[in-house]
Each structure stands twice: as C-alpha cells, then as structure tokens.
Scaffold this active site. Structure first.
Site, PDB file in Angstrom:
ATOM      1  N   GLY A   1       0.639  -1.154  -0.037  1.00 28.71           N
ATOM      2  CA  GLY A   1      -0.044  -0.049   0.158  1.00 28.71           C
ATOM      3  C   GLY A   1       0.909   1.369   0.087  1.00 28.71           C
TER       4      GLY A   1
ATOM      5  CG  ASP B   1       3.467  -5.851  16.529  1.00 28.74           C
ATOM      6  OD1 ASP B   1       2.897  -4.840  16.343  1.00 28.74           O
ATOM      7  OD2 ASP B   1       3.110  -6.816  16.866  1.00 28.74           O
TER       8      ASP B   1
ATOM      9  NE  ARG C   1     -13.887   3.690   6.516  1.00 26.92           N
ATOM     10  CZ  ARG C   1     -14.519   2.379   6.180  1.00 26.92           C
ATOM     11  NH1 ARG C   1     -15.360   1.888   7.049  1.00 26.92           N
ATOM     12  NH2 ARG C   1     -14.443   1.876   4.995  1.00 26.92           N
TER      13      ARG C   1
ATOM     14  CE1 TYR D   1      -8.327   4.266   9.207  1.00 31.45           C
ATOM     15  CE2 TYR D   1      -9.797   6.013   8.168  1.00 31.45           C
ATOM     16  CZ  TYR D   1      -8.705   5.315   8.448  1.00 31.45           C
ATOM     17  OH  TYR D   1      -7.656   5.445   7.274  1.00 31.45           O
TER      18      TYR D   1
ATOM     19  CE  LYS E   1      -5.490   6.426  10.193  1.00 30.78           C
ATOM     20  NZ  LYS E   1      -4.263   6.171  10.154  1.00 30.78           N
TER      21      LYS E   1
ATOM     22  CG  ASP F   1      -7.141  -0.323  -5.982  1.00 31.17           C
ATOM     23  OD1 ASP F   1      -7.097  -1.199  -5.096  1.00 31.17           O
ATOM     24  OD2 ASP F   1      -7.798  -0.110  -7.081  1.00 31.17           O
TER      25      ASP F   1
ATOM     26  N   PRO G   1      -4.243  -3.128  -0.735  1.00 34.74           N
ATOM     27  CG  PRO G   1      -2.308  -4.675  -0.796  1.00 34.74           C
ATOM     28  CD  PRO G   1      -2.872  -2.965  -0.874  1.00 34.74           C
ATOM     29  CB  SER G   2      -6.233  -2.784   3.679  1.00 37.94           C
ATOM     30  OG  SER G   2      -6.286  -1.407   3.835  1.00 37.94           O
TER      31      SER G   2
HETATM   32  P1  NAD Z   1      -2.710  -1.742   3.760  1.00 38.87           P
HETATM   33  O1  NAD Z   1      -3.785  -1.550   4.815  1.00 38.87           O
HETATM   34  O2  NAD Z   1      -3.048  -2.471   2.920  1.00 38.87           O
HETATM   35  O3  NAD Z   1      -1.408  -2.391   4.419  1.00 38.87           O
HETATM   36  C1  NAD Z   1      -1.285  -1.987   5.825  1.00 38.87           C
HETATM   37  C2  NAD Z   1       0.121  -2.512   6.379  1.00 38.87           C
HETATM   38  O4  NAD Z   1       0.308  -2.328   7.657  1.00 38.87           O
HETATM   39  C3  NAD Z   1       0.373  -4.204   6.062  1.00 38.87           C
HETATM   40  O5  NAD Z   1       1.582  -4.296   5.088  1.00 38.87           O
HETATM   41  C4  NAD Z   1       0.409  -4.775   7.255  1.00 38.87           C
HETATM   42  O6  NAD Z   1       1.292  -5.917   7.401  1.00 38.87           O
HETATM   43  C5  NAD Z   1       1.057  -3.571   8.063  1.00 38.87           C
HETATM   44  N1  NAD Z   1       0.520  -3.654   9.619  1.00 38.87           N
HETATM   45  C6  NAD Z   1      -0.513  -4.062  10.209  1.00 38.87           C
HETATM   46  N2  NAD Z   1      -0.424  -3.952  11.495  1.00 38.87           N
HETATM   47  C7  NAD Z   1       0.960  -3.737  11.879  1.00 38.87           C
HETATM   48  C8  NAD Z   1       1.649  -3.614  13.037  1.00 38.87           C
HETATM   49  N3  NAD Z   1       1.231  -3.903  14.212  1.00 38.87           N
HETATM   50  N4  NAD Z   1       3.015  -3.061  12.961  1.00 38.87           N
HETATM   51  C9  NAD Z   1       3.612  -2.738  11.871  1.00 38.87           C
HETATM   52  N5  NAD Z   1       2.889  -3.076  10.613  1.00 38.87           N
HETATM   53  C10 NAD Z   1       1.519  -3.412  10.597  1.00 38.87           C
HETATM   54  O7  NAD Z   1      -2.123  -0.055   3.478  1.00 38.87           O
HETATM   55  P2  NAD Z   1      -2.914   1.188   3.159  1.00 38.87           P
HETATM   56  O8  NAD Z   1      -4.151   0.963   2.572  1.00 38.87           O
HETATM   57  O9  NAD Z   1      -1.929   1.976   2.442  1.00 38.87           O
HETATM   58  O10 NAD Z   1      -2.903   2.030   4.785  1.00 38.87           O
HETATM   59  C11 NAD Z   1      -1.746   2.443   4.998  1.00 38.87           C
HETATM   60  C12 NAD Z   1      -2.403   3.770   6.044  1.00 38.87           C
HETATM   61  O11 NAD Z   1      -2.870   4.637   5.381  1.00 38.87           O
HETATM   62  C13 NAD Z   1      -3.301   3.376   7.196  1.00 38.87           C
HETATM   63  O12 NAD Z   1      -2.796   3.944   8.456  1.00 38.87           O
HETATM   64  C14 NAD Z   1      -4.613   3.740   6.869  1.00 38.87           C
HETATM   65  O13 NAD Z   1      -5.498   4.025   7.860  1.00 38.87           O
HETATM   66  C15 NAD Z   1      -3.969   5.156   5.864  1.00 38.87           C
HETATM   67  N6  NAD Z   1      -5.003   5.370   5.038  1.00 38.87           N
HETATM   68  C16 NAD Z   1      -5.404   4.437   3.827  1.00 38.87           C
HETATM   69  C17 NAD Z   1      -6.420   5.002   2.924  1.00 38.87           C
HETATM   70  C18 NAD Z   1      -6.948   3.854   1.943  1.00 38.87           C
HETATM   71  O14 NAD Z   1      -7.954   4.283   1.272  1.00 38.87           O
HETATM   72  N7  NAD Z   1      -6.058   2.938   1.458  1.00 38.87           N
HETATM   73  C19 NAD Z   1      -6.895   6.310   3.050  1.00 38.87           C
HETATM   74  C20 NAD Z   1      -6.578   6.965   3.947  1.00 38.87           C
HETATM   75  C21 NAD Z   1      -5.507   6.626   5.151  1.00 38.87           C
END
Ligand code: NAD
Length: 255
Positions: free
Chosen positions: A20, A62, A154, A157, A161, A191, A193-194
C-alpha cells in the site's frame, strides 16, 4: 528506475511499508536518494520489497510493541525522517464498536505513533541541532475520515485519525524551535490491498467499489503512487517552512 536526490543523505524510517501507501513511499524515498528503513510485521512482503530497490533496508517491526520499537531504535542511526504509516480501518458505527475494537484501533492507529515518536525523537532532535536547513521531519498518517470530515461506518477509525491530527499538532508546537517538523497526511480513498479486502467483505462488493469511487469527485480511486510524492515532499527540505499542517491528498472530496 530514475533516481534524483531530493532526500540525499537522509535516513528515513517507514512503518507499514510492506504494501500500500507505505510501500510506495519507501520506494519513492529510495528513488530520491534516501537510506530507507522499511518496517512492517509482514516479513515475506518486506523481503520482496528489499529486492525491488536499492537503498532499502528492511526490518520486521510490530508498532504495537514498545520493546521491539526500543530495540530497533537502539540499533539504528538517528533518523532524519519518520513516516508513521501503520493503521487499521474498523468498519462500523458506535454500536458496532465494542471496547476491544475501540482499544485495538487506538492502539494501532494512535498509540503506535506515540511509541515510535518517543523512541526516535531524541535522536532526531539531536540530529536537527547539528544540521543546517530543513532539519528533521515526521509525517503521521491520518485520513480525510477524521476531524476533517465524518463518514458513515468510520466511528473508531475517524476518532483515532482525529487523535493523530491532535498529536501531530502538539508535536509540531513542542518542537518547532528545535528543527523538528511534524505534519499529518490525509489521503482520500486509495486502492490498496486492505481497501480490496474491505470491498470483498461488503455484502455486494461490486456496489461497494462503485460507492467508494462515487465519493471521489475525480471519479476514480487514488493509487498509492498518488500519495507517496506528498510524503516525499513533507520529508524533504523543500517543505522546511511547513509544520503542524493537515495535508489533504483526497481527489477533491473536501473541496
Ligand atoms: P494496507 O492497509 O493495505 O497495509 C497495511 C500494512 O500495515 C500491511 O503491510 C500490514 O502488514 C501492516 N501492519 C499491520 N499491522 C501492523 C503492525 N502492528 N505493525 C506494523 N505493521 C503493521 O495499507 P494502506 O491502505 O496503504 O494503509 C496505510 C495507512 O494509510 C493506514 O494508516 C490507513 O489508515 C491509511 N489510509 C489509507 C487509506 C486507503 O484508502 N487505503 C486512506 C486514508 C488513510
């Protein structure tokens, strides 16, 4: 791979870097000449990342473990930049959020950043004291779902945030005269994986995807590479006069 040098001589740590936005940012920082420490709990995906670029060292971390964070901080050189990216989306309203879900969201989304900053800030402040120019920079991952805007389902969440934004501003205020900048990043729907997992878990996944796209005025989801350049900017000395800001990269959601 084209490289330039906007982050040359900078050591930058990224959490949640295995996929991501974190992954795209780790790669973008390496392209700009940084020494990147890419961390995540997913060792297999970190391994793939290490092979995808030079300039990236990986470490399993972690962010829910203060001990693991302290051990890594003791081992690493002082950082110039820290991107606290790790976070989790709880789906649901207050009525869907029991105390365990609330605590998990706040632990992973907020307290993890507190832990990271407590461990790495002393080294960053020390480094900032010795540097000229832009100093050191922390970027905390927030979201447009926060104090910026409310979204259905949300609850935990958005609350967590919003706390990230408050913490970011407090850090910026405390350390503005010590060469440390701290900003919060608020992406739109990206877009990743999560996000794909959230779409797949919906009762009607095709409709869920259309709904996610419909809330983006630009008519598409972001990709992680739409977000990473903003983090590069905030970690670079180009943003040396920018601190305590809530930086939106949301495709027009909050116009
Ligand atoms: P994602 O959610 O697909 O991946 C998250 C990653 O975090 C994974 O690689 C996972 O292994 C890792 N992870 C989970 N628990 C962990 C832990 N305890 N310690 C270390 N790593 C850990 O990635 P994303 O969607 O890019 O999200 C990343 C951040 O961006 C998050 O904080 C999310 O809230 C934020 N965000 C995402 C979006 C979206 O639409 N995807 C929008 C706004 C904000």
């Amino acid at each position: 791979m084209t490289t330039s040098s906007r982050l040359r001589n900078k050591t930058i740590l990224v959490t949640a870097a295995a996929q991501g936005i974190g992954r795209a940012t780790a790669l973008a920082c390496a392209r700009e000449g940084a020494q990147v420490i890419a961390t995540d709990i997913n060792a297999a995906l970190l391994d793939k990342l290490a092979h995808a670029s030079t300039g990236i060292r990986t470490a399993v971390l972690d962010v829910r473990s203060a001990e693991a964070i302290a051990a890594l901080a003791a081992e690493l050189p002082a950082l110039d930049g820290l991107f606290n990216c790790a976070g989790y989306v709880h789906h649901g309203s207050v009525l869907d959020c029991d105390e365990a879900a609330w605590d998990f969201s706040f632990d992973l989304n907020v307290k993890s950043m507190y832990r990271m900053v407590r461990a790495f800030l002393p080294g960053m402040l020390d480094k900032a004291k010795r540097r000229e120019g832009g100093g050191t920079s922390i970027v905390n991952m927030a979201s447009m779902a926060s104090s910026v805007k409310g979204f259905p389902n949300r609850f935990a969440y958005g609350a967590s945030k919003a706390a990230v934004i408050g913490m970011t501003k407090a850090l910026a205020a405390d350390h503005v005269q010590q060469g440390l900048r701290c900003n919060a990043l608020c992406p739109g729907t990206v877009d990743t994986p999560s996000l794909r997992e959230r779409i797949a878990a919906a009762p009607d996944p095709a409709q869920a995807e259309r709904d996610f796209i419909a809330r983006q005025p630009m008519g598409r989801l972001a990709v992680a590479e739409d977000i990473a350049p903003q983090v590069v900017y905030l970690l670079s000395d180009e943003s040396r006069f920018v601190t305590g800001q809530v930086v939106l990269v949301d495709g027009g959601v909050t116009i």
